[in-house]
Scaffold this motif. Structure first.
Motif, PDB file in Angstrom:
ATOM      1  N   TYR A 179       1.950   1.583  -3.740  1.00 46.96           N
ATOM      2  CA  TYR A 179       1.005   2.192  -4.368  1.00 46.96           C
ATOM      3  C   TYR A 179       0.667   3.655  -4.375  1.00 46.96           C
ATOM      4  CZ  TYR A 179      -3.621   2.642  -6.283  1.00 46.96           C
ATOM      5  OH  TYR A 179      -4.734   3.230  -7.245  1.00 46.96           O
ATOM      6  N   TRP A 180       0.525   4.160  -2.900  1.00 47.67           N
ATOM      7  CA  TRP A 180       0.628   5.471  -2.682  1.00 47.67           C
ATOM      8  C   TRP A 180       1.619   6.281  -3.210  1.00 47.67           C
ATOM      9  CZ3 TRP A 180      -4.115   7.012  -2.961  1.00 47.67           C
ATOM     10  CH2 TRP A 180      -5.310   6.226  -2.528  1.00 47.67           C
ATOM     11  N   CYS A 181       2.919   5.847  -3.152  1.00 51.23           N
ATOM     12  CA  CYS A 181       3.971   6.600  -3.576  1.00 51.23           C
ATOM     13  C   CYS A 181       3.614   6.920  -5.049  1.00 51.23           C
ATOM     14  CB  CYS A 181       5.049   5.907  -3.392  1.00 51.23           C
ATOM     15  SG  CYS A 181       5.888   6.116  -1.432  1.00 51.23           S
ATOM     16  N   MET A 227       0.735  -1.340   0.081  1.00 55.74           N
ATOM     17  CA  MET A 227      -0.030   0.086   0.088  1.00 55.74           C
ATOM     18  C   MET A 227       0.812   1.319  -0.008  1.00 55.74           C
ATOM     19  SD  MET A 227      -3.180  -1.096  -0.429  1.00 55.74           S
ATOM     20  CE  MET A 227      -3.918   0.505  -0.254  1.00 55.74           C
ATOM     21  N   TRP A 272       0.852   6.781  -6.784  1.00 56.60           N
ATOM     22  CA  TRP A 272      -0.252   7.518  -6.814  1.00 56.60           C
ATOM     23  C   TRP A 272       0.068   8.989  -6.878  1.00 56.60           C
ATOM     24  CZ3 TRP A 272      -3.561  11.118  -4.866  1.00 56.60           C
ATOM     25  CH2 TRP A 272      -4.831  11.311  -5.197  1.00 56.60           C
ATOM     26  N   MET A 273       0.768   9.227  -5.577  1.00 58.19           N
ATOM     27  CA  MET A 273       1.195  10.639  -5.201  1.00 58.19           C
ATOM     28  C   MET A 273       2.019  11.372  -6.262  1.00 58.19           C
ATOM     29  SD  MET A 273      -0.606  11.680  -2.675  1.00 58.19           S
ATOM     30  CE  MET A 273       0.388  13.083  -2.020  1.00 58.19           C
TER      31      MET A 273
END
Length: 150
Positions: free
Chosen positions: A68-70, A65, A72-73
């Motif tokens: 994934y968020w790295c 997660m 996404w950001m």
């Protein structure tokens, strides 16, 4: 597992050396991996991006997660930068969408918030490209950053 079986297993594991525990954990991980693969074949999830995504979330948890968020950001920041550098007028885009929807959002939205909103919309439109990249790169990235102890 019954309580007495659990207690017997605890005693057995306590008597193992560090190396024996490591070898047993490796063997258990192999067995779990095989069972999860068989389950994926049985359900058909092994052959879909969604199924692979679920398997990565199950196998890698929080590190997955975080990766994934790295990603996404990063795509959100790049999208925002492209909108700003490219001189795209977010308010004009919102006004154009108002003509199709019949809403009057462009008069109610702050220009900065409009740019952020357009960034989020474009960033979500990139999801079909982002998800396969995350699925392919998760294992090497997570294994490099968070190596297994055994």
């Amino acid at each position: 597992m019954l309580k007495e079986e659990e207690d017997q297993e605890k005693l057995r594991v306590e008597s193992l050396s560090k190396f024996e525990k490591e070898m047993e954990l490796r063997d258990l991980d192999k067995q779990l991996s095989k069972l999860n693969t068989l389950r994926g074949i049985n359900t058909g999830e092994l052959y879909t991006i969604r199924g692979k995504f679920k398997a990565l979330a199950r196998d890698y948890g929080m590190p997955f997660m975080a990766w994934y968020w790295c990603v996404w950001m990063s795509t959100a920041a790049l999208t925002y930068g492209a909108i700003e550098a490219g001189g795209i007028d977010a308010m004009a885009l919102i006004a154009k969408s108002d003509t199709y929807t019949g809403f009057d959002l462009h008069s109610k939205v702050d220009p900065t918030m409009g740019t952020i909103g357009i960034t989020l919309v474009f960033n979500e439109m990139l999801e079909p490209l982002r998800l396969p990249i995350v699925v392919v790169t998760t294992k090497p990235v997570v294994d490099t950053i968070f190596p297994k102890n055994y």
